[in-house]
Design a protein around this motif. Structure first.
Motif, short mmCIF file in Angstrom:
data_model
loop_
_atom_site.label_atom_id
_atom_site.label_comp_id
_atom_site.label_asym_id
_atom_site.label_seq_id
_atom_site.Cartn_x
_atom_site.Cartn_y
_atom_site.Cartn_z
N GLN A 24 0.85 -1.18 0.00
CA GLN A 24 0.00 0.00 0.00
C GLN A 24 0.89 1.24 0.00
O GLN A 24 1.75 1.40 0.87
N VAL A 25 0.69 2.11 -0.99
CA VAL A 25 1.55 3.28 -1.14
C VAL A 25 0.71 4.55 -1.13
O VAL A 25 -0.38 4.60 -1.70
N TYR A 26 1.23 5.55 -0.43
CA TYR A 26 0.61 6.87 -0.44
C TYR A 26 1.52 7.80 -1.23
O TYR A 26 2.74 7.83 -1.00
N LEU A 65 0.94 -1.76 -7.48
CA LEU A 65 0.89 -1.23 -6.12
C LEU A 65 -0.51 -0.73 -5.80
O LEU A 65 -1.26 -0.34 -6.70
N LYS A 66 -0.87 -0.75 -4.53
CA LYS A 66 -2.18 -0.30 -4.08
C LYS A 66 -2.06 1.14 -3.61
O LYS A 66 -1.53 1.41 -2.53
N VAL A 67 -2.53 2.07 -4.43
CA VAL A 67 -2.40 3.49 -4.13
C VAL A 67 -3.55 3.92 -3.23
O VAL A 67 -4.73 3.76 -3.58
N LEU A 68 -3.21 4.49 -2.08
CA LEU A 68 -4.21 4.87 -1.09
C LEU A 68 -4.67 6.31 -1.27
O LEU A 68 -3.91 7.17 -1.69
N ALA A 69 -5.92 6.56 -0.91
CA ALA A 69 -6.46 7.91 -0.90
C ALA A 69 -6.09 8.60 0.41
O ALA A 69 -5.58 7.98 1.35
N GLU A 77 2.24 1.58 3.67
CA GLU A 77 3.51 0.91 3.92
C GLU A 77 4.67 1.63 3.22
O GLU A 77 5.83 1.46 3.58
N VAL A 78 4.32 2.41 2.20
CA VAL A 78 5.31 3.14 1.40
C VAL A 78 4.77 4.55 1.13
O VAL A 78 3.58 4.71 0.84
N VAL A 79 5.64 5.54 1.23
CA VAL A 79 5.30 6.92 0.84
C VAL A 79 6.26 7.35 -0.26
O VAL A 79 7.48 7.20 -0.12
N ARG A 101 -2.41 16.63 2.47
CA ARG A 101 -1.59 15.60 1.82
C ARG A 101 -0.23 15.47 2.49
O ARG A 101 0.26 14.36 2.73
N LEU A 102 0.39 16.60 2.83
CA LEU A 102 1.69 16.56 3.51
C LEU A 102 1.56 15.95 4.90
O LEU A 102 2.42 15.18 5.35
N SER A 103 0.48 16.29 5.60
CA SER A 103 0.27 15.77 6.96
C SER A 103 0.05 14.26 6.95
O SER A 103 0.58 13.54 7.81
N VAL A 104 -0.74 13.78 6.00
CA VAL A 104 -0.99 12.34 5.89
C VAL A 104 0.32 11.61 5.61
O VAL A 104 0.62 10.57 6.22
N ALA A 105 1.11 12.14 4.68
CA ALA A 105 2.38 11.50 4.35
C ALA A 105 3.32 11.49 5.55
O ALA A 105 3.97 10.47 5.83
N ALA A 106 3.39 12.60 6.28
CA ALA A 106 4.27 12.68 7.44
C ALA A 106 3.86 11.67 8.51
O ALA A 106 4.72 11.03 9.14
N GLU A 107 2.57 11.50 8.72
CA GLU A 107 2.11 10.55 9.73
C GLU A 107 2.43 9.11 9.31
O GLU A 107 2.84 8.29 10.14
N ALA A 108 2.26 8.80 8.02
CA ALA A 108 2.60 7.46 7.54
C ALA A 108 4.09 7.18 7.73
O ALA A 108 4.48 6.09 8.16
#
Length: 298
Positions: A115-117, A133-137, A145-147, A159-166
């Motif tokens: 799962q990739v963001y 790859l499974k691209v997440l919303a 699992e991957v950013v 979008r930046l906040s979601v990526a940072a948390e992942a």
């Protein structure tokens, strides 16, 4: 053996700065393949640089293998080829190695099914989906699992906040390049490097770079050319990207002063980023190759 000469370049203040050009020839075989940067080397602000089209014709007619290595990550290599051809440059899809394609291929090989963001344009999301790859919303991106960070014309704080948390939770963290800015039609937007820096600073982790001059990009251009390192020249306008790529390849490095690097900036450049050859622009490459060929050991 080294052949030395001096080249004077005008700065914006009309002051002349003299640069030393060293053509290292001892122990090298003749150049057979050339890796060319795109932005700042053959085009600038979507315009073909002086002599670029004619130079590519000369190099092909002389039998040099060409690869165009770019940090571009939005278009597929086919679309990039079409865009460059429309601008007046004959560049074939199979000659292009882009950071976007290298990133997609790398994630497909090392994270297939994960799962990739993505902080990036819809085009690279689509390419990742097609690669398995499974691209997440945004709503479930924190569980990725991957950013991957790429050029994103529509980036926002969510979008930046979601990526940072992942990333903070342990997702593998990649960026297509460390470019600070990306030129658009009417403005410059933050590049992948700027976006990744915001995420890295928030999450406390650094990303793995997949574009120039990363091991993944080195492997991609080496595979495309299928030539010994000593017979390759890398031509580009950025010491930190193009010269370092050449260093990692073990190739001859040629810096052209037609892009972002100024004479003043070059004087401040670390010795590890200094090129073997400095030329005013792409149109001077054939003459340098002639000189290099004449000075090969017999």
């Amino acid at each position: 053996m080294a052949i030395s000469c001096y080249c004077s370049l005008w700065t914006g203040s009309r002051r002349v700065i003299t640069l030393w050009i060293a053509v290292r020839t001892g122990g090298r075989v003749a150049i057979q393949g050339i890796i060319l940067d795109v932005d700042g080397t053959v085009i600038l602000a979507s315009k073909v640089l002086d002599g670029a089209s004619e130079t590519l014709d000369i190099l092909r007619n002389r039998g040099y293998k060409l690869v165009f290595c770019t940090q571009q990550n939005q278009d597929s290599d086919r679309k990039l080829s079409d865009r460059l051809n429309a601008a007046g440059l004959q560049i074939y899809e199979q000659e292009i190695v882009s950071a976007g394609t290298v990133a997609v291929d790398y994630l497909a090989q090392n994270h297939r099914g994960s799962q990739v963001y993505v902080v990036g344009a819809d085009s690279i999301r689509d390419r990742l989906s097609l690669a398995g790859l499974k691209v997440l919303a945004d709503r479930n991106g924190e569980t990725a699992e991957v950013v991957l960070v790429a050029t994103d014309p529509d980036v926002n704080l969510t979008r930046l906040s979601v990526a940072a948390e992942a990333v903070r939770r342990g997702a593998d963290f990649y960026v297509t390049s460390l470019d600070r800015g990306e030129p658009m039609a009417d403005r410059i937007i933050p590049g992948p490097g700027s976006l990744a820096l915001a995420i890295a600073y928030t999450a406390g982790r650094r990303p793995v770079v997949l574009g120039k001059p990363s091991p993944a990009m080195v492997a991609a251009v080496r595979d495309r050319l299928q030539l010994p390192s000593s017979s390759i020249a890398v031509v580009g306008d950025q010491p930190a990207q193009d010269v370092r790529l050449g260093r990692f390849l073990g190739a001859t490095t040629v810096l052209v002063m037609s892009g972002v690097t100024t004479p003043e900036a070059l004087e401040r450049t670390s010795s590890s980023y200094r090129p073997d050859v400095i030329l005013p622009g792409i149109k001077d490459v054939p003459a340098w190759l002639d000189l290099n060929k004449q000075k090969q050991p017999s």
